[in-house]
Scaffold this motif. Structure first.
Motif, PDB file in Angstrom:
ATOM      1  N   TYR A  76       7.714   5.394   1.951  1.00  0.00           N
ATOM      2  CA  TYR A  76       8.775   4.668   2.655  1.00  0.00           C
ATOM      3  C   TYR A  76       8.185   3.678   3.656  1.00  0.00           C
ATOM      4  O   TYR A  76       8.596   2.511   3.715  1.00  0.00           O
ATOM      5  CB  TYR A  76       9.709   5.656   3.365  1.00  0.00           C
ATOM      6  CG  TYR A  76      10.564   5.000   4.420  1.00  0.00           C
ATOM      7  CD1 TYR A  76      11.669   4.236   4.076  1.00  0.00           C
ATOM      8  CD2 TYR A  76      10.221   5.100   5.770  1.00  0.00           C
ATOM      9  CE1 TYR A  76      12.435   3.601   5.042  1.00  0.00           C
ATOM     10  CE2 TYR A  76      10.972   4.483   6.740  1.00  0.00           C
ATOM     11  CZ  TYR A  76      12.079   3.732   6.374  1.00  0.00           C
ATOM     12  OH  TYR A  76      12.821   3.100   7.345  1.00  0.00           O
ATOM     13  N   GLU A  77       7.240   4.133   4.455  1.00  0.00           N
ATOM     14  CA  GLU A  77       6.674   3.264   5.500  1.00  0.00           C
ATOM     15  C   GLU A  77       5.939   2.076   4.890  1.00  0.00           C
ATOM     16  O   GLU A  77       6.045   0.938   5.373  1.00  0.00           O
ATOM     17  CB  GLU A  77       5.744   4.081   6.395  1.00  0.00           C
ATOM     18  CG  GLU A  77       6.495   5.080   7.265  1.00  0.00           C
ATOM     19  CD  GLU A  77       5.559   5.987   8.067  1.00  0.00           C
ATOM     20  OE1 GLU A  77       4.339   6.019   7.735  1.00  0.00           O
ATOM     21  OE2 GLU A  77       6.042   6.668   8.992  1.00  0.00           O
ATOM     22  N   THR A  78       5.179   2.322   3.819  1.00  0.00           N
ATOM     23  CA  THR A  78       4.426   1.241   3.168  1.00  0.00           C
ATOM     24  C   THR A  78       5.368   0.175   2.602  1.00  0.00           C
ATOM     25  O   THR A  78       5.174  -1.026   2.812  1.00  0.00           O
ATOM     26  CB  THR A  78       3.552   1.814   2.033  1.00  0.00           C
ATOM     27  OG1 THR A  78       2.622   2.742   2.582  1.00  0.00           O
ATOM     28  CG2 THR A  78       2.795   0.699   1.324  1.00  0.00           C
ATOM     29  N   LEU A  79       6.392   0.622   1.885  1.00  0.00           N
ATOM     30  CA  LEU A  79       7.296  -0.331   1.236  1.00  0.00           C
ATOM     31  C   LEU A  79       8.266  -0.986   2.215  1.00  0.00           C
ATOM     32  O   LEU A  79       8.633  -2.145   2.053  1.00  0.00           O
ATOM     33  CB  LEU A  79       8.071   0.373   0.121  1.00  0.00           C
ATOM     34  CG  LEU A  79       7.243   0.707  -1.124  1.00  0.00           C
ATOM     35  CD1 LEU A  79       8.044   1.553  -2.100  1.00  0.00           C
ATOM     36  CD2 LEU A  79       6.773  -0.574  -1.811  1.00  0.00           C
ATOM     37  N   SER A  80       8.658  -0.262   3.254  1.00  0.00           N
ATOM     38  CA  SER A  80       9.555  -0.872   4.242  1.00  0.00           C
ATOM     39  C   SER A  80       8.822  -1.961   5.026  1.00  0.00           C
ATOM     40  O   SER A  80       9.406  -3.011   5.336  1.00  0.00           O
ATOM     41  CB  SER A  80      10.115   0.192   5.195  1.00  0.00           C
ATOM     42  OG  SER A  80       9.078   0.846   5.912  1.00  0.00           O
ATOM     43  N   ASP A  81       7.548  -1.740   5.316  1.00  0.00           N
ATOM     44  CA  ASP A  81       6.750  -2.784   5.980  1.00  0.00           C
ATOM     45  C   ASP A  81       6.612  -4.009   5.074  1.00  0.00           C
ATOM     46  O   ASP A  81       6.715  -5.155   5.546  1.00  0.00           O
ATOM     47  CB  ASP A  81       5.365  -2.245   6.329  1.00  0.00           C
ATOM     48  CG  ASP A  81       5.377  -1.271   7.496  1.00  0.00           C
ATOM     49  OD1 ASP A  81       6.402  -1.216   8.198  1.00  0.00           O
ATOM     50  OD2 ASP A  81       4.375  -0.561   7.686  1.00  0.00           O
ATOM     51  N   ALA A  82       6.409  -3.768   3.782  1.00  0.00           N
ATOM     52  CA  ALA A  82       6.282  -4.883   2.832  1.00  0.00           C
ATOM     53  C   ALA A  82       7.589  -5.652   2.720  1.00  0.00           C
ATOM     54  O   ALA A  82       7.590  -6.885   2.687  1.00  0.00           O
ATOM     55  CB  ALA A  82       5.866  -4.338   1.460  1.00  0.00           C
ATOM     56  N   ALA A  83       8.706  -4.938   2.672  1.00  0.00           N
ATOM     57  CA  ALA A  83      10.016  -5.592   2.578  1.00  0.00           C
ATOM     58  C   ALA A  83      10.300  -6.422   3.827  1.00  0.00           C
ATOM     59  O   ALA A  83      10.788  -7.556   3.747  1.00  0.00           O
ATOM     60  CB  ALA A  83      11.108  -4.544   2.365  1.00  0.00           C
ATOM     61  N   ALA A  84       9.985  -5.863   4.982  1.00  0.00           N
ATOM     62  CA  ALA A  84      10.210  -6.586   6.239  1.00  0.00           C
ATOM     63  C   ALA A  84       9.346  -7.839   6.313  1.00  0.00           C
ATOM     64  O   ALA A  84       9.775  -8.871   6.854  1.00  0.00           O
ATOM     65  CB  ALA A  84       9.931  -5.661   7.418  1.00  0.00           C
ATOM     66  N   SER A  85       8.147  -7.770   5.744  1.00  0.00           N
ATOM     67  CA  SER A  85       7.221  -8.908   5.822  1.00  0.00           C
ATOM     68  C   SER A  85       7.693 -10.104   4.989  1.00  0.00           C
ATOM     69  O   SER A  85       7.225 -11.219   5.199  1.00  0.00           O
ATOM     70  CB  SER A  85       5.822  -8.479   5.358  1.00  0.00           C
ATOM     71  OG  SER A  85       5.781  -8.271   3.957  1.00  0.00           O
TER      72      SER A  85
END
Length: 326
Positions: free
Chosen positions: A34-43
């Motif tokens: 979750y943390e990895t993909l949420s950071d990518a989505a936010a970026s």
């Protein structure tokens, strides 16, 4: 869209490299995903919808719109991200990542372009699980390869009337799946069907989009021919079907969602074949959505019991028929 095509949808599934699938991942790993993909989505400009902070009615609205299933809301490390005029991103649903878009206006080709634009941007940020022989890896074998699930939603009342079994079996032999759309207890309400592939493994993504466009055109032509046959050879049955449905929608005091969907489907067919003549343009898809359980409760601002929903739906249905046809 056409009289037959209600909308187009594409779902694209991806999983992070060097991680277990969701069905095998423990709590700590799901949190890391979750943390990895949420950071990518936010970026790439996406904003997370804080699902846990939404009211029950707001969450119901998202489920009603098909953004995700109600089961998704029970997951612990989940994420739902949106960006204006772009596909949605779902994290830790069926797979680690789902990029999805449904549209009633855009073609499959347009949606395909949008979805892969997001996927390309995310792939610059994270590494997806990929095998040179099998393609993108997923927890469901049928999604492995491209991870692509294109889908067309179709209104097929004439084919449904004459029988879907033969055409469904023929499509299945060719690798397609034609099935009722969101039906309850195995029953199709409203003659609405989804058309997709059993698997998208073995060919490039463009191949499946082109093939689905081609077969959709063929099914559309068959449906329209069957509507002509219905009108010319079974006019009494057609008029009876349409007028019974009109009578229900214009007179019922208690109306279930399933009854409403079936009747609205028949009314839509009746207007398209000039059995009924509305005095204004009506979008039956929108009207059906307004009369569904979720929307009624959202509009009322409260969770309603079944009887209250059915009475409210009947009231609104009578008002709609009076406005459109009288």
């Amino acid at each position: 869209m056409s009289e037959v095509i209600i909308g187009n949808q594409i779902k694209l599934y991806r999983n992070l490299d060097s991680h277990n699938f969701n069905i095998k991942a423990d709590d700590e790993e799901l949190k890391e995903i979750y943390e990895t993909l949420s950071d990518a989505a936010a970026s790439i400009g996406y904003e997370e919808v804080s699902l846990n902070e939404l009211s029950s009615l707001q969450r119901l609205k998202l489920v009603e719109e098909g953004k995700f299933s109600s089961n998704f809301l029970d997951r612990k490390h989940k994420g739902f991200f949106q960006k204006e005029n772009m596909p949605d991103i779902v994290i830790n649903g069926l797979e680690h990542l789902e990029i999805r878009e449904f549209s009633r206006d855009k073609s499959l080709d347009e949606i395909f372009k949008n979805v892969y634009e997001v996927e390309d941007k995310l792939e610059d940020k994270v590494s997806f699980s990929f095998d040179p022989k099998f393609g993108y890896l997923t927890s469901r074998v049928l999604n492995t390869g491209t991870g692509l699930r294109p889908q067309v939603i179709l209104h097929l009342p004439a084919l449904n009337y004459f029988g879907m079994e033969e055409i469904s079996k023929g499509l299945m032999r060719l690798g397609y799946v034609l099935m009722p759309y969101r039906s309850g207890a195995g029953r199709n309400a409203g003659s609405v069907y989804t058309l997709t592939f059993e698997s998208t493994f073995g060919d490039e993504e463009d191949f499946y989009i082109n093939k689905l466009n081609m077969i959709t055109k063929e099914i559309t032509d068959i449906e329209l021919e069957n509507r002509k046959r219905f009108y010319l050879d079974n006019i009494i049955q057609l008029e009876d079907l349409v007028n019974r449905s009109f009578g229900m929608l214009s007179s019922a005091r208690i109306l279930s969602e399933e009854e409403m969907k079936d009747a609205m489907s028949n009314i839509k067919l009746g207007t398209e074949l000039s059995i009924l003549k509305p005095n204004r343009k009506i979008d039956f898809y929108d009207e059906v959505m307004k009369l569904k359980n979720g929307h009624l409760q959202i509009e009322r601002g409260a969770i309603l019991d079944i009887k209250s929903r059915d009475i409210l739906r009947a009231n609104k249905s009578r008002a709609l028929m009076k406005e459109v046809f009288k």
